[in-house]
Design a protein around this motif. Structure first.
Motif, PDB file in Angstrom:
ATOM      1  N   GLU A 221      23.488   5.519  -5.741  1.00 49.47           N
ATOM      2  CA  GLU A 221      23.963   4.158  -5.445  1.00 49.47           C
ATOM      3  C   GLU A 221      25.489   4.122  -5.394  1.00 49.47           C
ATOM      4  O   GLU A 221      26.151   4.821  -6.156  1.00 49.47           O
ATOM      5  N   PRO A 222      26.000   3.342  -4.439  1.00 50.25           N
ATOM      6  CA  PRO A 222      25.301   2.386  -3.562  1.00 50.25           C
ATOM      7  C   PRO A 222      24.814   2.959  -2.235  1.00 50.25           C
ATOM      8  O   PRO A 222      24.346   2.211  -1.383  1.00 50.25           O
ATOM      9  N   ALA A 223      24.908   4.288  -2.038  1.00 51.57           N
ATOM     10  CA  ALA A 223      24.581   4.861  -0.727  1.00 51.57           C
ATOM     11  C   ALA A 223      23.163   4.512  -0.280  1.00 51.57           C
ATOM     12  O   ALA A 223      22.939   4.086   0.862  1.00 51.57           O
ATOM     13  N   VAL A 224      22.185   4.670  -1.187  1.00 46.89           N
ATOM     14  CA  VAL A 224      20.792   4.438  -0.807  1.00 46.89           C
ATOM     15  C   VAL A 224      20.568   2.979  -0.401  1.00 46.89           C
ATOM     16  O   VAL A 224      19.919   2.695   0.618  1.00 46.89           O
ATOM     17  N   SER A 225      21.101   2.049  -1.178  1.00 45.93           N
ATOM     18  CA  SER A 225      20.927   0.631  -0.846  1.00 45.93           C
ATOM     19  C   SER A 225      21.582   0.268   0.482  1.00 45.93           C
ATOM     20  O   SER A 225      21.041  -0.539   1.254  1.00 45.93           O
TER      21      SER A 225
END
Length: 374
Positions: A221-225
């Motif tokens: 996170e926050p990449a996945v979101s």
């Protein structure tokens, strides 16, 4: 007869061979907020090379011993580990994945006079000035990220948005991208991933008419979101998501995102084709890890293999190891490794590890596609 104070150490003591271990300190992120998956792969590569060196007789008959310290992506913790390991008498230091952490470790190693062979961190300015104590296997950030900018331009992407978080590493990468793209008419806008919700960031992407979003943020996170939000927004169906820092390289990326994590180009440091040595190491690492090794695991193996050559050819004295950097020529998994000075950094640098831009295949997210090799 008295032994001169500065005479080189003899391999014999009282007529007996010295069988004490040659200790090497390893700095690895093994707990959050460090990137644990990267740390596990790095350590697997380091460990395998140590085992293989010992199977081949160690260092003049002495076993090589890896003394591991978890940096947890904390620069202060890494600097403290360098001091501890130095006091423990390690011959040299290896490892570290996170650039800001590696910079703290390199600075402390330089001050204490202990050799540090950095495995994976790419920040150009690894030390404030020129040093003889630090060498690096990974390429500098500016080299890979310029190639990434060229890849974006070649694919027709000129309106680039960066989702960013505060960090010297992310700021350095953003500067490289901005400078390279500007020369060819590209534009860059930075969007604060801390201040904006994923939905608000999507609105900003639409407002700026961005053609690519690059993730200069932490993983997961926050990449996945952010990826989930962009993929679910019909207004952004044609937007390219990119991750130059390499987040999609690891299995955890596709485990969290599935097909949504495919088609996200990233940098990795592997050759176009593996030779017999790399194939051998790949097979061993896969057995150790229980999954396909990342480029980070190969960086770990190459690092220890280089250090083993330094120890065997120049001895275990710290100053002798540091003096060996410019004289080494070692066959690594990704090509012949030698060190030189470069304008980008004050450390001894392998020029250069191969660079790929790859992504995960949308038709089979467990499989990689190589989009460009340099």
């Amino acid at each position: 007869m008295n032994t001169p104070k500065n005479a080189p150490c003899s391999p014999f003591t009282d007529g007996k061979a010295d069988r004490s271990p040659v200790r090497v300190g390893a700095l690895v992120p093994l707990s959050p907020p460090g990137w644990v998956e990267a740390g596990r792969h790095l350590l697997a590569g380091l460990d395998l090379a140590v085992r293989e060196a010992n199977d081949a007789g160690g260092i003049g008959g002495r076993p090589l011993e890896l003394v591991v310290r978890d940096t947890a992506a904390d620069p202060e913790r890494a600097a403290a580990a360098v001091e501890e390991l130095t006091d423990l008498g390690v011959a040299a230091l290896v490892g570290e994945y996170h650039s800001v952490v590696a910079r703290a470790a390199a600075t402390r190693a330089d001050a204490l006079g202990v050799p540090f062979l950095c495995s994976s961190a790419v920040l150009d300015a690894l030390t404030e000035g020129t040093t003889e104590w630090v060498a690096r296997v990974a390429p500098v950030q500016s080299r890979g990220w310029r190639l990434y900018a060229d890849f974006l331009l070649a694919s027709g992407r000129k309106r680039i948005a960066l989702a960013t978080q505060p960090s010297v590493y992310w700021a350095s990468g953003a500067r490289v991208l901005r400078d390279r793209l500007a020369v060819h008419g590209g534009t860059v806008v930075e969007l604060d991933a801390h201040a904006l919700t994923p939905e608000a960031l999507c609105d900003a992407l639409v407002a700026h008419e961005a053609t690519a979003l690059l993730l200069l943020v932490g993983h997961p996170e926050p990449a996945v979101s952010l990826v989930k939000a962009v993929r679910s927004d019909g207004r952004l169906a044609e937007l390219l998501i990119g991750a130059p820092a390499g987040q999609p390289e690891f299995a955890g990326w596709v485990a969290r995102l599935g097909g949504a994590g495919a088609g996200v180009p990233f940098l990795r440091y592997l050759p176009a084709h593996f030779g017999p040595l790399a194939e051998h190491v790949e097979k061993q690492l896969e057995g150790d890890l229980g999954e396909a090794p990342s480029f980070v695991a190969f960086e770990g193996w190459d690092t220890v293999t280089v250090l083993v050559e330094a120890l065997r050819s120049h001895g275990t004295d710290r100053a002798a190891i540091a003096a060996s950097w410019p004289h080494l020529q070692v066959e690594g998994t990704r090509g012949p490794i030698g060190f030189s000075r470069t304008p980008e950094t004050g450390v001894r640098q392998w020029t250069w590890a191969p660079v790929q831009i790859a992504d995960r295949d949308p038709a089979a997210p467990g499989r990689f596609r190589v989009l460009h090799t340099d």
